[in-house]
Design an enzyme around this catalytic site. Structure first.
Site, PDB file in Angstrom:
ATOM      1  N   ARG A 105     -29.918  12.207  10.830  1.00  0.00           N
ATOM      2  CA  ARG A 105     -28.477  12.449  10.980  1.00  0.00           C
ATOM      3  C   ARG A 105     -27.919  11.706  12.192  1.00  0.00           C
ATOM      4  O   ARG A 105     -28.655  11.159  12.999  1.00  0.00           O
ATOM      5  CB  ARG A 105     -28.221  13.958  11.028  1.00  0.00           C
ATOM      6  N   TYR A 117     -37.137  20.384  12.316  1.00  0.00           N
ATOM      7  CA  TYR A 117     -35.766  20.048  12.687  1.00  0.00           C
ATOM      8  C   TYR A 117     -35.765  19.630  14.152  1.00  0.00           C
ATOM      9  O   TYR A 117     -36.103  20.420  15.043  1.00  0.00           O
ATOM     10  CB  TYR A 117     -34.799  21.226  12.477  1.00  0.00           C
ATOM     11  N   GLU A 147       5.306  -6.065 -17.701  1.00  0.00           N
ATOM     12  CA  GLU A 147       4.450  -4.931 -17.382  1.00  0.00           C
ATOM     13  C   GLU A 147       4.018  -4.213 -18.658  1.00  0.00           C
ATOM     14  O   GLU A 147       4.760  -4.177 -19.640  1.00  0.00           O
ATOM     15  CB  GLU A 147       5.191  -3.956 -16.456  1.00  0.00           C
ATOM     16  N   ASN A 177     -31.212  24.186  19.320  1.00  0.00           N
ATOM     17  CA  ASN A 177     -30.250  23.523  20.185  1.00  0.00           C
ATOM     18  C   ASN A 177     -28.969  24.307  20.341  1.00  0.00           C
ATOM     19  O   ASN A 177     -28.165  24.013  21.208  1.00  0.00           O
ATOM     20  CB  ASN A 177     -29.948  22.121  19.650  1.00  0.00           C
ATOM     21  N   ALA A 194       0.828  -1.212   0.000  1.00  0.00           N
ATOM     22  CA  ALA A 194       0.000   0.000   0.000  1.00  0.00           C
ATOM     23  C   ALA A 194       0.859   1.257   0.000  1.00  0.00           C
ATOM     24  O   ALA A 194       0.476   2.290   0.518  1.00  0.00           O
ATOM     25  CB  ALA A 194      -0.921  -0.011   1.215  1.00  0.00           C
ATOM     26  N   GLY A 253       8.874   0.389  -6.252  1.00  0.00           N
ATOM     27  CA  GLY A 253       8.232  -0.704  -6.984  1.00  0.00           C
ATOM     28  C   GLY A 253       7.692  -1.780  -6.062  1.00  0.00           C
ATOM     29  O   GLY A 253       7.999  -1.819  -4.869  1.00  0.00           O
ATOM     30  N   ARG A 257      -2.313   7.571 -10.951  1.00  0.00           N
ATOM     31  CA  ARG A 257      -3.429   7.514 -11.897  1.00  0.00           C
ATOM     32  C   ARG A 257      -4.757   7.937 -11.263  1.00  0.00           C
ATOM     33  O   ARG A 257      -5.740   8.158 -11.965  1.00  0.00           O
ATOM     34  CB  ARG A 257      -3.545   6.094 -12.487  1.00  0.00           C
TER      35      ARG A 257
HETATM   36  C1  UD1 Z   1       0.701  -4.536 -10.548  1.00  0.00           C
HETATM   37  C2  UD1 Z   1       1.553  -5.621 -11.224  1.00  0.00           C
HETATM   38  C3  UD1 Z   1       0.864  -6.042 -12.507  1.00  0.00           C
HETATM   39  C4  UD1 Z   1      -0.540  -6.534 -12.189  1.00  0.00           C
HETATM   40  C5  UD1 Z   1      -1.340  -5.499 -11.397  1.00  0.00           C
HETATM   41  C6  UD1 Z   1      -2.632  -6.092 -10.889  1.00  0.00           C
HETATM   42  C7  UD1 Z   1       3.896  -5.140 -10.670  1.00  0.00           C
HETATM   43  C8  UD1 Z   1       5.184  -4.608 -11.166  1.00  0.00           C
HETATM   44  N1  UD1 Z   1       2.883  -5.083 -11.527  1.00  0.00           N
HETATM   45  O1  UD1 Z   1       0.646  -3.450 -11.455  1.00  0.00           O
HETATM   46  O2  UD1 Z   1       1.613  -7.063 -13.156  1.00  0.00           O
HETATM   47  O3  UD1 Z   1      -1.206  -6.839 -13.404  1.00  0.00           O
HETATM   48  O4  UD1 Z   1      -0.612  -5.052 -10.240  1.00  0.00           O
HETATM   49  O5  UD1 Z   1      -3.478  -5.137 -10.315  1.00  0.00           O
HETATM   50  O6  UD1 Z   1       3.836  -5.597  -9.563  1.00  0.00           O
HETATM   51  N2  UD1 Z   1       3.074  -0.432  -4.277  1.00  0.00           N
HETATM   52  C9  UD1 Z   1       3.943  -0.330  -3.218  1.00  0.00           C
HETATM   53  N3  UD1 Z   1       5.166   0.213  -3.418  1.00  0.00           N
HETATM   54  C10 UD1 Z   1       5.590   0.660  -4.632  1.00  0.00           C
HETATM   55  C11 UD1 Z   1       4.703   0.529  -5.734  1.00  0.00           C
HETATM   56  C12 UD1 Z   1       3.464  -0.028  -5.526  1.00  0.00           C
HETATM   57  O7  UD1 Z   1       3.603  -0.707  -2.093  1.00  0.00           O
HETATM   58  O8  UD1 Z   1       6.717   1.141  -4.722  1.00  0.00           O
HETATM   59  C13 UD1 Z   1       1.740  -0.980  -4.037  1.00  0.00           C
HETATM   60  C14 UD1 Z   1       0.624  -0.023  -4.480  1.00  0.00           C
HETATM   61  O9  UD1 Z   1       0.233   0.790  -3.383  1.00  0.00           O
HETATM   62  C15 UD1 Z   1      -0.484  -0.986  -4.886  1.00  0.00           C
HETATM   63  C16 UD1 Z   1       0.267  -2.242  -5.313  1.00  0.00           C
HETATM   64  O10 UD1 Z   1       1.582  -2.144  -4.806  1.00  0.00           O
HETATM   65  O11 UD1 Z   1      -1.330  -1.323  -3.822  1.00  0.00           O
HETATM   66  C17 UD1 Z   1       0.338  -2.374  -6.827  1.00  0.00           C
HETATM   67  O12 UD1 Z   1       0.940  -1.212  -7.372  1.00  0.00           O
HETATM   68  P1  UD1 Z   1       0.381  -0.547  -8.693  1.00  0.00           P
HETATM   69  O13 UD1 Z   1       1.203   0.630  -9.002  1.00  0.00           O
HETATM   70  O14 UD1 Z   1      -1.082  -0.397  -8.631  1.00  0.00           O
HETATM   71  O15 UD1 Z   1       0.768  -1.699  -9.735  1.00  0.00           O
HETATM   72  P2  UD1 Z   1       0.056  -1.986 -11.087  1.00  0.00           P
HETATM   73  O16 UD1 Z   1       0.597  -1.059 -12.118  1.00  0.00           O
HETATM   74  O17 UD1 Z   1      -1.411  -2.030 -10.896  1.00  0.00           O
HETATM   75 MG    MG Z   2      -2.686  -1.490  -9.353  1.00  0.00          MG
END
Ligand code: UD1
Ligand code: MG
Length: 380
Positions: free
Chosen positions: A308, A339, A149, A359, A10, A82, A16
């Protein structure tokens, strides 16, 4: 009783999403996406590590509202960006480790149990009409060869419609031995967890692809995908209530957040929103009403009423354009245009149209108490 550790990724920036809010905190049915991954993970393991980096404190604080028994680690994102970099430096407690992406709010523990296969890597595969946005799974002679990728793929690879769903189970030993061997020779200059697949194959390890359905494994990277995922999630919530005997008029128009309870013989009409920790028991919620963090028992509400937070309605009739807040109403009739805030009103009391419980004096909030069998006339 548990046999695997779970790592939830996460740390990504979520570019994006085009938002200052970290991707995994964007909500589906009222709860952050990451909440759902952790909730399902907790059904399968007592060793859960969530990897954070971008706005780590904010994400951790948000998750600590819901969970107390998980580990948080900060990725060395500067040196090892990554998904591969994200799992570096973690020592899982068990021999198997399941790696989940934090941007998969539709994941379910029952699906994750299917990864319980004996192999060095079990990887999730989607068979799609278009794999746009996903890593492509390259298959040669019937065997998985590697994951490429989208940003690194050539034209032939881009045409592949078999995608990596992004969930893997590793033998912990293999993971720890091979993570240091990852490199960042790719378009994004990142360390990809997906490269471990090719490494396992080169080392003659057992790799098992597990075909999964997109509905559960959908990755959310943009607002479009967020909206699509929420529709699926809403349908799941509503289907459960319908099965349990709740009547819904035009369910597609009804919005019910995660955590809402509906019991007994209840009717929910079109356009209704039920939010937060609301509980509806044997009640009729009419068109276009909103109920938030409130309890409604043996009552009818609306159309077009707003209940509410912290309201408690019991055997009460609430009509159109009535707003309540922190109101405890028992056996009350408030038919229109009122109200009722910070008040308690007792059995047999009638609240005439245009009634307001004042109130707030500009500094303090005050309580209004109206007892039993009171007739409050219009415009009070
Ligand atoms: C990733 C996969 C892809 C797959 C897709 C599925 C890789 C390189 N690619 O791509 O093959 O089809 O998920 O949904 O793994 N995150 C980190 N640290 C980082 C980068 C990302 O914790 O440095 C976490 C993000 O918060 C996210 C998850 O890893 O929850 C996936 O990252 P994201 O950038 O969404 O990867 P995708 O491009 O979707
Ligand atoms: Mg993703």
């Amino acid at each position: 009783m548990f046999n695997k550790s779970i790592i939830v990724l996460a740390a990504g920036a979520g570019t994006r999403m085009k938002s200052d809010t970290p991707k995994v905190l964007h909500k589906i049915s009222g709860k952050p996406m990451l909440y759902y991954s952790i909730k399902e993970a907790l059904k399968l393991s007592d060793d859960i590590t969530v990897v954070l980096f971008h706005q780590a404190q904010r994400v951790q604080a948000e998750m600590e509202k819901y969970f107390s028994n998980i580990n948080f680690v900060i990725q060395d994102h500067k040196n090892y960006p990554g998904t591969g970099g994200a799992v570096m430096g973690i020592t899982p407690k068990y021999e198997k480790v399941l790696v989940l992406n934090g941007d998969m709010p539709l994941i379910q523990a029952s699906e994750l149990e299917k990864f319980d296969i004996d192999a060095t890597i079990v990887m999730s595969v989607l068979k799609l009409e278009s794999a746009d946005g996903y890593g492509r799974v390259i298959i040669e002679n019937g065997n998985v060869k590697k994951i490429v990728e989208q940003k690194d793929a050539n034209a032939t690879e881009l045409a592949v419609t078999i995608a990596n769903a992004g969930i893997y189970q590793f033998e912990t030993k293999f993971l720890l031995e091979n993570l240091p061997k990852l490199n960042n020779n790719n378009a994004q200059k990142e360390y990809y967890i997906t490269d471990l697949v090719e490494m396992a194959i080169d080392q003659g390890k057992v790799l098992k692809p597990l075909v999964v359905n997109e509905e559960n494994f959908k990755g959310v990277n943009s607002k479009v995908e967020l909206a699509d995922a929420e529709v699926i999630h809403q349908n799941r919530i509503k289907k459960e209530f319908l099965k349990a005997g709740v009547i819904m008029r035009l369910p597609d128009t009804i919005y019910i957040e995660e955590g809402v309870q509906i019991e007994g013989e209840s009717i929910i009409e079109n356009g209704v929103s039920l939010l937060g920790n609301s509980k509806i028991v044997n009640s009729h919620i009419k068109t276009n009403s909103v109920v938030e963090d409130s309890i409604v028992v043996d009552s009818d509400v609306g159309p077009m009423a707003r209940i509410r937070p912290l309201s408690e309605l019991n055997k009460t009739h609430i009509g159109n354009f009535v707003e309540t807040k922190k109101a405890k109403l028992t056996g009350v009739k408030a038919g229109h245009l009122s109200y009722l805030g910070d008040c308690s009103i007792d059995e047999g009391t009638n609240i005439g149209c245009g009634t307001i419980t004042c109130n707030y004096d500009g500094v303090n909030k005050h309580q209004t108490i109206i007892g039993k069998n009171v007739f409050v006339g219009s415009d009070t």
